[in-house]
Scaffold this motif. Structure first.
Motif, PDB file in Angstrom:
ATOM      1  N   UNK A  82       7.192  -6.922  10.012  1.00 24.95           N
ATOM      2  CA  UNK A  82       6.976  -5.621   9.587  1.00 24.95           C
ATOM      3  C   UNK A  82       5.662  -4.977   9.319  1.00 24.95           C
ATOM      4  N   UNK A  83       5.815  -3.913   9.445  1.00 27.37           N
ATOM      5  CA  UNK A  83       4.419  -3.053   8.977  1.00 27.37           C
ATOM      6  C   UNK A  83       4.474  -2.194   7.137  1.00 27.37           C
ATOM      7  N   UNK A  84       2.908  -3.253   6.641  1.00 31.35           N
ATOM      8  CA  UNK A  84       2.898  -2.598   5.353  1.00 31.35           C
ATOM      9  C   UNK A  84       1.730  -1.368   5.113  1.00 31.35           C
ATOM     10  N   UNK A  85       1.902  -0.593   4.989  1.00 33.46           N
ATOM     11  CA  UNK A  85       0.770   0.931   4.946  1.00 33.46           C
ATOM     12  C   UNK A  85      -0.234   0.761   2.704  1.00 33.46           C
ATOM     13  N   UNK A  86      -1.439   0.203   3.425  1.00 31.40           N
ATOM     14  CA  UNK A  86      -2.288   0.371   1.822  1.00 31.40           C
ATOM     15  C   UNK A  86      -3.033   1.233   2.153  1.00 31.40           C
TER      16      UNK A  86
ATOM     17  N   UNK B 240      -1.239  -1.572   8.555  1.00 30.63           N
ATOM     18  CA  UNK B 240      -1.947   0.155   8.540  1.00 30.63           C
ATOM     19  C   UNK B 240      -2.768   0.977   7.380  1.00 30.63           C
ATOM     20  N   UNK B 241      -4.123   0.622   7.347  1.00 36.03           N
ATOM     21  CA  UNK B 241      -4.631   0.903   6.359  1.00 36.03           C
ATOM     22  C   UNK B 241      -5.239   2.254   6.214  1.00 36.03           C
ATOM     23  N   UNK B 242      -5.480   3.118   4.528  1.00 35.82           N
ATOM     24  CA  UNK B 242      -5.711   4.157   5.437  1.00 35.82           C
ATOM     25  C   UNK B 242      -6.760   3.928   3.666  1.00 35.82           C
ATOM     26  N   UNK B 243      -8.437   5.193   3.802  1.00 36.87           N
ATOM     27  CA  UNK B 243      -9.218   5.793   3.047  1.00 36.87           C
ATOM     28  C   UNK B 243      -8.692   6.543   1.947  1.00 36.87           C
TER      29      UNK B 243
ATOM     30  N   UNK C 234      -3.985   8.679  -3.551  1.00 36.07           N
ATOM     31  CA  UNK C 234      -3.366   7.089  -3.575  1.00 36.07           C
ATOM     32  C   UNK C 234      -1.627   7.257  -4.095  1.00 36.07           C
ATOM     33  N   UNK C 235      -2.165   7.947  -5.460  1.00 37.41           N
ATOM     34  CA  UNK C 235      -0.666   7.788  -6.483  1.00 37.41           C
ATOM     35  C   UNK C 235       0.518   9.478  -6.086  1.00 37.41           C
ATOM     36  N   UNK C 236      -0.253  10.315  -5.150  1.00 37.41           N
ATOM     37  CA  UNK C 236       0.405  10.996  -4.778  1.00 37.41           C
ATOM     38  C   UNK C 236       1.495  10.194  -3.278  1.00 37.41           C
ATOM     39  N   UNK C 237       0.408  10.114  -2.366  1.00 37.14           N
ATOM     40  CA  UNK C 237       1.256   8.706  -1.398  1.00 37.14           C
ATOM     41  C   UNK C 237       1.628   8.013  -1.624  1.00 37.14           C
ATOM     42  N   UNK C 238       1.581   7.608  -2.829  1.00 34.19           N
ATOM     43  CA  UNK C 238       3.057   6.617  -2.989  1.00 34.19           C
ATOM     44  C   UNK C 238       4.116   6.952  -3.327  1.00 34.19           C
ATOM     45  N   UNK C 239       3.924   8.042  -4.191  1.00 34.03           N
ATOM     46  CA  UNK C 239       5.075   8.636  -4.568  1.00 34.03           C
ATOM     47  C   UNK C 239       6.046   9.381  -3.471  1.00 34.03           C
ATOM     48  N   UNK C 240       5.333  10.113  -2.286  1.00 38.13           N
ATOM     49  CA  UNK C 240       5.491  10.385  -1.482  1.00 38.13           C
ATOM     50  C   UNK C 240       6.325   9.417  -0.823  1.00 38.13           C
ATOM     51  N   UNK C 241       5.943   8.236  -0.641  1.00 35.23           N
ATOM     52  CA  UNK C 241       6.468   7.046   0.619  1.00 35.23           C
ATOM     53  C   UNK C 241       5.480   6.812   1.715  1.00 35.23           C
TER      54      UNK C 241
ATOM     55  N   UNK D 270       2.102   5.819   1.865  1.00 36.12           N
ATOM     56  CA  UNK D 270       1.974   4.555   1.748  1.00 36.12           C
ATOM     57  C   UNK D 270       2.910   3.441   0.975  1.00 36.12           C
ATOM     58  N   UNK D 271       2.335   2.124   1.539  1.00 34.71           N
ATOM     59  CA  UNK D 271       3.648   1.964   0.400  1.00 34.71           C
ATOM     60  C   UNK D 271       2.382   0.618  -0.498  1.00 34.71           C
ATOM     61  N   UNK D 272       1.580   0.171  -0.553  1.00 32.88           N
ATOM     62  CA  UNK D 272       0.733  -0.374  -1.527  1.00 32.88           C
ATOM     63  C   UNK D 272      -0.800   0.660  -2.015  1.00 32.88           C
TER      64      UNK D 272
END
Length: 297
Positions: free
Chosen positions: A96-100, A128-131, A137-144, A146-148
């Motif tokens: 699968x794909x894990x977005x970090x 899938x790594x994003x700086x 990061x907190x916003x991206x987690x809530x929006x889905x 990123x996964x971690x």
């Protein structure tokens, strides 16, 4: 025109019979009696509208229609088997794909080892790594999106996000090389009371910003921010240009810039590095990452 639905069991029975060309042997391979096998073949022939096998003089042979269907049936069954295997691997967290999302400064410390460990354990997973800084990061987690997240100084009191500590890193003072304090091996926090600070904006990393402000308050002064920068590399460059001083995680020492000195701060203080994920997230890859990191909650 609607396409007829073909039960997989009928295609499976047909391919086995086409390989054996013998009802008894085919039924034995399928683990069923001959009458149910014959019924499945008749239903498939009814759907196709033509006979698929001839049964003349006790000899079974493929008809032209059967020869046309056989490679298609094999592709369908092979594709189904591959799809089931792929779905099983994703469900078990082996693919699968894990977005970090990760804080840039952690690329100098925690991140490389974490990624190596995870890739060694789960080579079939695409990372899938994003700086990004902590706030985004907190916003991206809530929006889905990123996964971690891998961040510093996670906020407390949240119910929608969970955090686990993976490391603690000491703080250092970041000084222009020409600064009088750079001649010392360590710098008391109170010695920075009159300095302007170069820091990330609070909305980019509120926990870390408040932690550094707390260190200043404990040393008896209120931190005065003279310049903001959204990356630690830029913070260091601005310090080297004489626009202020900073207090930063020690991993930033690995950045080599002319005109910048790093010194331990007194008293020794540390910043918390944590992995973050959504509460209730059932993505098995998140659990795999937590297992690879080995965090302490």
């Amino acid at each position: 025109m609607d396409r007829p639905e073909l039960p997989i069991s009928q295609l499976h029975a047909f391919t086995v019979l086409a390989e054996e060309l013998h009802f008894g042997r085919a039924a034995a391979r399928l683990g069923i009696a001959q009458p149910p096998l014959s019924q499945q073949i008749r239903r498939l022939e009814t759907t196709v509208g033509h006979r698929l096998l001839s049964r003349d003089s006790g000899r079974v042979a493929l008809t032209p229609a059967g020869r046309e269907l056989l490679p298609v049936a094999r592709r369908v069954l092979g594709g189904l088997a591959d799809g089931l295997a792929a779905a099983r691997a994703v469900g078990e967290g082996r693919a699968g794909r894990l977005r970090i999302g990760f804080a840039a400064s952690l690329a100098l410390t925690v991140l490389p080892g974490l990624l190596r460990e995870f890739r060694d354990r789960y080579p079939g997973v695409l990372l899938d790594i994003a700086e990004m800084t902590t706030g985004p990061q907190l916003d991206a987690l809530r929006e889905g999106s990123i996964d971690v997240g891998l961040l510093r100084e996670p906020p407390g009191g949240l119910t929608d996000l969970l955090f686990a500590t993976v490391d603690e890193e000491r703080f250092v003072a970041v000084l222009p090389s020409s600064h009088p304090l750079a001649a010392r091996s360590s710098v008391p926090m109170e010695a920075l009371a009159a300095e302007g600070f170069v820091l990330l904006p609070r909305d980019q990393g509120p926990g870390l910003f408040d932690r550094i402000a707390g260190l200043c308050a404990a040393a008896g002064f209120t931190m005065r921010v003279s310049q903001h920068a959204v990356e630690w590399l830029t913070v260091c460059a601005l310090v080297g240009a004489g626009l202020g001083v900073s207090v930063a995680p020690a991993g930033i020492e690995r950045v080599r810039l002319d005109g910048v000195a790093f010194r331990a701060v007194e008293p020794t203080a540390r910043t918390r590095v944590a992995v973050a994920w959504r509460a209730g997230d059932e993505n098995p890859l998140v659990a795999r990452l937590l297992s690879a990191v080995g965090p302490t909650r």
